[in-house]
Design an enzyme around this catalytic site. Structure first.
Site, PDB file in Angstrom:
ATOM      1  N   GLU A 129       0.834  -1.199   0.000  1.00  0.00           N
ATOM      2  CA  GLU A 129       0.000   0.000   0.000  1.00  0.00           C
ATOM      3  C   GLU A 129       0.869   1.250   0.000  1.00  0.00           C
ATOM      4  O   GLU A 129       1.949   1.271   0.580  1.00  0.00           O
ATOM      5  CB  GLU A 129      -0.903   0.003   1.233  1.00  0.00           C
ATOM      6  N   CYS A 153       3.611   8.573   0.576  1.00  0.00           N
ATOM      7  CA  CYS A 153       4.192   7.727   1.616  1.00  0.00           C
ATOM      8  C   CYS A 153       4.356   6.337   1.011  1.00  0.00           C
ATOM      9  O   CYS A 153       3.376   5.700   0.629  1.00  0.00           O
ATOM     10  CB  CYS A 153       3.219   7.713   2.795  1.00  0.00           C
ATOM     11  N   CYS A 158       6.630  -6.515   7.445  1.00  0.00           N
ATOM     12  CA  CYS A 158       7.800  -6.020   8.183  1.00  0.00           C
ATOM     13  C   CYS A 158       8.188  -7.060   9.217  1.00  0.00           C
ATOM     14  O   CYS A 158       7.325  -7.619   9.897  1.00  0.00           O
ATOM     15  CB  CYS A 158       7.467  -4.698   8.879  1.00  0.00           C
ATOM     16  N   CYS A 198       6.338  -4.502  15.636  1.00  0.00           N
ATOM     17  CA  CYS A 198       5.929  -3.558  16.684  1.00  0.00           C
ATOM     18  C   CYS A 198       4.450  -3.814  16.999  1.00  0.00           C
ATOM     19  O   CYS A 198       3.649  -4.016  16.087  1.00  0.00           O
ATOM     20  CB  CYS A 198       6.127  -2.124  16.225  1.00  0.00           C
ATOM     21  N   CYS A 242       1.446  -1.726  15.321  1.00  0.00           N
ATOM     22  CA  CYS A 242       1.495  -1.456  13.881  1.00  0.00           C
ATOM     23  C   CYS A 242       0.861  -2.589  13.064  1.00  0.00           C
ATOM     24  O   CYS A 242       1.185  -3.763  13.257  1.00  0.00           O
ATOM     25  CB  CYS A 242       2.957  -1.275  13.484  1.00  0.00           C
ATOM     26  N   CYS A 298      -0.966   6.507   9.436  1.00  0.00           N
ATOM     27  CA  CYS A 298       0.262   5.847   9.920  1.00  0.00           C
ATOM     28  C   CYS A 298      -0.062   4.536  10.620  1.00  0.00           C
ATOM     29  O   CYS A 298      -0.950   4.485  11.460  1.00  0.00           O
ATOM     30  CB  CYS A 298       0.968   6.692  10.971  1.00  0.00           C
TER      31      CYS A 298
END
Ligand code: SAH
Ligand code: SF4
Length: 336
Positions: free
Chosen positions: A81, A95, A102, A106, A109, A329
């Site tokens: 995305e 962005c 990932c 975290c 996230c 975010c």
């Protein structure tokens, strides 16, 4: 879009044809080779067949029309995305993602929750910017989408250099930002590269660096961001200080406010204690729902900000784009 065969298709042509082709893709942002009228019809057909420029994307526009999210399907069917944010002052920021998923996991996230699939190639990173360049002039690029840029350092830096190149995207180094969860080797490489005299390296020392901080001490940070166990806070800050000493650039520290987790007055004071340094800036971000935590109350956010003000810490609160289309975010995730 697939540029792997570009050199092969143009191998029998004069050299300048390859330059023309690259400029058509990365400067004129053509979406079909038929637009490249300086090539013969035969060559255009061959390029359309072997180096297609079509980007396979599903596009969503937010209610206020100030952000656009693209879900791009890659050649191997994995998806990423990217988001375009249209600022009121005329800037258009993209962005971008640099990995599918990932590996750092975290807790807050959405990308971290999907695990790690693979690194993106330089072309796949650039493809995200090209998609939006076809809609409007992109003025800023941030590596704050899916993935950890410093775990895909080489492809990310190659993309940065092409974005900055006057012959291609021509985006100023100071309009390009990289955010890291604190991979120290990446910070060190960026310093070294920024100091180097090699052609094209200077951009590394002029881009903006952001650090995902999110907690003012190791105990809490390790709970939220497992990578802190490998790269503890003090060592990350030491690398940042070295970066500042050598580049004289300011560094942004991102701090997502999570209800009852890192938003107490004690945390604010502790944060002020480690952030009171020249060229350190704090960027407060409201937690965007990803299923695990709750957003801090407005009252608590105000209390937190009051303390930072009183302690004379440089900070801003980040404007939130696109939370209605899951484009804010930390909300980047795909199921493929
Ligand atoms: N991996 C890099 C780049 C991704 S940037 C990094 O972590 O810095 C994504 C930014 O959004 C980071 O600052 C990240 O910490 C933040 N973020 C992650 N989850 C979030 C959430 N749920 N709400 C708000 N911000 C979040
Ligand atoms: Fe990865 Fe950054 Fe998300 Fe952490 S915040 S899981 S490092 S993308």
């Amino acid at each position: 879009m697939d540029l792997n065969n570009l050199e092969k298709v143009l191998a029998s042509e004069p050299k300048y044809r390859l330059k023309q082709a690259r400029e058509a893709i990365f400067k004129s942002f053509i979406s079909n080779w038929d637009e490249a009228t300086f090539f013969s019809k035969d060559l255009r057909e061959k390029l359309n067949a072997e180096c297609p420029l079509k980007i396979n994307a599903e596009v969503l526009v937010s209610k206020e029309e100030d952000s656009v999210k693209a879900k791009i399907t890659l050649k191997d069917d994995l998806q990423i995305e990217s988001v375009l944010m249209r600022h009121k002052d005329g800037r258009n920021t993209v962005c971008v993602s640099c990995q599918v998923g990932c590996p750092l996991g975290c807790l807050f996230c959405a990308t971290g929750k999907m695990g790690f699939k693979r690194n993106l190639t330089t072309d796949e990173i650039l493809e995200q910017v090209i998609l939006f360049e076809r809609l409007c002039k992109v003025t800023n690029v941030t590596f704050m989408g899916m993935g950890e840029p410093f775990l895909n350092y080489d492809n990310v830096l190659k993309a940065v250099k092409i974005l900055n190149d006057k012959d291609f995207f021509n985006i100023g180094a100071r309009s390009i930002s990289i955010s890291t969860a604190g991979i120290i080797e990446g910070i060190e490489k960026l310093i070294k590269e920024g100091m180097s005299r090699e052609a094209g390296s200077r951009v590394a020392g002029q881009i903006n660096l952001a650090i995902s901080l999110h907690a003012p001490n190791d105990k809490l940070r390790s709970q939220l961001m497992p990578i802190n166990k490998k790269y503890p806070l003090a060592e990350v800050l030491k690398a940042v200080d070295d970066y500042i000493k050598k580049t004289k650039r300011k560094v942004m520290f991102e701090y997502v406010l999570i209800d009852g987790v890192n938003d107490s007055e004690k945390c604010a004071k502790e944060l002020a204690g480690i952030m009171r340094k020249k060229l350190y800036f704090v960027n407060l971000i409201l937690y965007n729902p990803t299923g695990t935590f709750r957003q801090s109350s407005t009252k608590q956010v105000e209390k937190f900000k009051k303390i930072l003000e009183k302690e004379k810490i440089n900070f801003v609160q980040r404007y939130r784009f696109g939370d209605d289309i899951q484009a804010a975010c930390g909300q980047f995730a795909t199921n493929k």
